[in-house]
Design a protein around this motif. Structure first.
Motif, mmCIF file in Angstrom:
data_model
loop_
_atom_site.group_PDB
_atom_site.id
_atom_site.type_symbol
_atom_site.label_atom_id
_atom_site.label_comp_id
_atom_site.label_asym_id
_atom_site.label_seq_id
_atom_site.Cartn_x
_atom_site.Cartn_y
_atom_site.Cartn_z
ATOM 1 N N LEU A 23 -4.733 6.140 3.966
ATOM 2 C CA LEU A 23 -5.893 5.261 4.027
ATOM 3 C C LEU A 23 -7.170 6.077 3.928
ATOM 4 O O LEU A 23 -7.242 7.212 4.420
ATOM 5 C CB LEU A 23 -5.921 4.495 5.353
ATOM 6 C CG LEU A 23 -5.007 3.298 5.537
ATOM 7 C CD1 LEU A 23 -5.113 2.820 6.982
ATOM 8 C CD2 LEU A 23 -5.364 2.177 4.580
ATOM 9 N N GLU A 24 -8.186 5.478 3.356
ATOM 10 C CA GLU A 24 -9.498 6.114 3.309
ATOM 11 C C GLU A 24 -10.379 5.519 4.405
ATOM 12 O O GLU A 24 -10.203 4.356 4.794
ATOM 13 C CB GLU A 24 -10.143 5.894 1.940
ATOM 14 C CG GLU A 24 -9.393 6.568 0.805
ATOM 15 C CD GLU A 24 -10.021 6.272 -0.555
ATOM 16 O OE1 GLU A 24 -10.711 5.233 -0.683
ATOM 17 O OE2 GLU A 24 -9.831 7.076 -1.474
ATOM 18 N N PRO A 25 -11.344 6.281 4.904
ATOM 19 C CA PRO A 25 -12.226 5.776 5.970
ATOM 20 C C PRO A 25 -13.323 4.882 5.398
ATOM 21 O O PRO A 25 -14.480 5.276 5.270
ATOM 22 C CB PRO A 25 -12.794 7.060 6.575
ATOM 23 C CG PRO A 25 -12.825 8.026 5.431
ATOM 24 C CD PRO A 25 -11.603 7.707 4.608
ATOM 25 N N MET A 40 -7.827 -4.998 -0.946
ATOM 26 C CA MET A 40 -8.831 -5.974 -1.346
ATOM 27 C C MET A 40 -10.055 -5.302 -1.964
ATOM 28 O O MET A 40 -10.588 -5.759 -2.988
ATOM 29 C CB MET A 40 -9.254 -6.818 -0.139
ATOM 30 C CG MET A 40 -8.189 -7.765 0.371
ATOM 31 S SD MET A 40 -8.672 -8.604 1.903
ATOM 32 C CE MET A 40 -9.995 -9.654 1.309
ATOM 33 N N VAL A 41 -10.494 -4.211 -1.356
ATOM 34 C CA VAL A 41 -11.652 -3.496 -1.888
ATOM 35 C C VAL A 41 -11.344 -2.938 -3.267
ATOM 36 O O VAL A 41 -12.150 -3.053 -4.205
ATOM 37 C CB VAL A 41 -12.078 -2.371 -0.922
ATOM 38 C CG1 VAL A 41 -13.102 -1.450 -1.578
ATOM 39 C CG2 VAL A 41 -12.647 -2.959 0.361
ATOM 40 N N CYS A 62 -5.684 -2.817 7.876
ATOM 41 C CA CYS A 62 -6.443 -1.821 7.122
ATOM 42 C C CYS A 62 -5.890 -1.655 5.708
ATOM 43 O O CYS A 62 -6.663 -1.461 4.754
ATOM 44 C CB CYS A 62 -6.423 -0.478 7.854
ATOM 45 S SG CYS A 62 -7.444 -0.453 9.342
ATOM 46 N N CYS A 63 -4.568 -1.728 5.560
ATOM 47 C CA CYS A 63 -3.978 -1.667 4.226
ATOM 48 C C CYS A 63 -4.446 -2.857 3.391
ATOM 49 O O CYS A 63 -4.754 -2.711 2.199
ATOM 50 C CB CYS A 63 -2.453 -1.664 4.322
ATOM 51 S SG CYS A 63 -1.746 -0.124 4.943
ATOM 52 N N PHE A 106 0.826 -1.206 0.000
ATOM 53 C CA PHE A 106 0.000 0.000 0.000
ATOM 54 C C PHE A 106 0.862 1.259 0.000
ATOM 55 O O PHE A 106 0.506 2.278 -0.601
ATOM 56 C CB PHE A 106 -0.938 0.006 1.207
ATOM 57 C CG PHE A 106 -1.939 1.122 1.168
ATOM 58 C CD1 PHE A 106 -3.096 1.009 0.402
ATOM 59 C CD2 PHE A 106 -1.727 2.288 1.881
ATOM 60 C CE1 PHE A 106 -4.013 2.044 0.350
ATOM 61 C CE2 PHE A 106 -2.641 3.327 1.836
ATOM 62 C CZ PHE A 106 -3.786 3.202 1.063
ATOM 63 N N ALA A 107 2.021 1.196 0.659
ATOM 64 C CA ALA A 107 2.909 2.350 0.722
ATOM 65 C C ALA A 107 3.397 2.768 -0.655
ATOM 66 O O ALA A 107 3.729 3.934 -0.875
ATOM 67 C CB ALA A 107 4.093 2.058 1.635
#
Length: 270
Positions: free
Chosen positions: A143-145, A221-222, A215-216, A136-137
């Motif tokens: 990150l998004e909520p 995944m989303v 969370c990453c 993710f970095a």
């Protein structure tokens, strides 16, 4: 915000006679040092259980309670699963081992020592080359909520682009990372990975690292589904962060992790 009375969280029971984790108070610095070292070992073992190891990469630190200019950390080139009380090392801000038999991870003192030195309020830090956090970095964005879990980091993490992609073993890399940790508990270092810091405990720093990694993974995944996630509104995200993203909540989340490790891996206290 509801009235919590003397409680630090909505999760604390109002009935004082119920079993619930309580933070310890210490009579001596030696007693507190022992506690911090045990929890540091527990954090390393938790990282091993979570598969956050990558060769010799990864370093966790906690200040010494009596000599706050020094910090305890895991030994260089020892697997997280093999970290125990007897092989922890005590290091100064120049990377000199003051106590212990093992070498220190150079990246560990370059980055962590810089943050500890620049922020006397920061007690503990964690960094590892985790799979999803590192992936993710590479995107270079926060990150998004998209979940309650992610809301714990809403407006409480930064993306560090300075020194992005460089091997963080040279001294100039430290100040740029340290400057980013003012008032936040986590950072995404572009093309490098995740870092967390705690002004509360090593338990909090360790849990929030594991949570940030998770969370990453969720975000990736989303996005891989090809559908745009529905974002939680800023107002609700802030409300959630206040209740599920505090230092205390990070400490509380780590308690069952530590108790399970202490029961199943008694060699950690050797």
């Amino acid at each position: 915000m509801p009235d919590l009375g003397n409680r630090e969280s909505i999760y604390q029971p109002e009935q004082p006679d119920l079993k619930f984790p309580i933070r310890r108070e210490f009579a001596t610095a030696a007693e507190e040092r022992q506690y911090r070292k045990e929890r540091l070992v527990g954090a390393c073992r938790a990282f091993a259980e979570a598969g956050l190891d990558y060769g010799f990469a990864g370093h966790l630190t906690i200040r010494d309670p009596e000599r706050p200019e020094l910090y305890w950390t895991n030994p260089m080139a020892v697997h997280f699963r093999q970290v125990r009380l007897s092989n922890l090392i005590l290091v100064d801000h120049e990377g000199q081992v003051v106590e212990g038999d093992y070498a220190v991870n150079r990246a560990g003192f370059v980055l962590h020592a810089a943050v500890h030195e620049a922020h006397p309020d920061i007690l503990a830090m964690c960094h590892a080359h985790s799979l999803y956090g590192t992936a993710f970095a590479s995107l270079g964005r926060p990150l998004e909520p998209i979940t309650q879990d992610a809301c714990a980091f809403f407006e409480d993490h930064v993306v560090i682009r300075d020194e992005a992609g460089a091997v963080a073993v040279e001294a100039p890399a430290g100040p740029s990372v340290a400057a980013s940790f003012k008032g936040v508990k986590a950072a995404i270092h572009q093309n490098h990975g995740l870092l967390t810091a705690s002004r509360h405990s090593i338990e909090s720093a360790a849990f929030w690292f594991m949570a940030l990694e998770r969370c990453c993974r969720q975000q990736l995944m989303v996005e891989a589904s090809g559908h745009a996630p529905i974002l939680i509104s800023p107002e609700r995200a802030r409300y959630s962060r206040e209740h599920v993203g505090s230092e205390y909540i990070g400490w509380l989340h780590f308690q069952p992790v530590y108790e399970q490790l202490a029961a199943s891996q008694p060699d950690m206290f050797q």
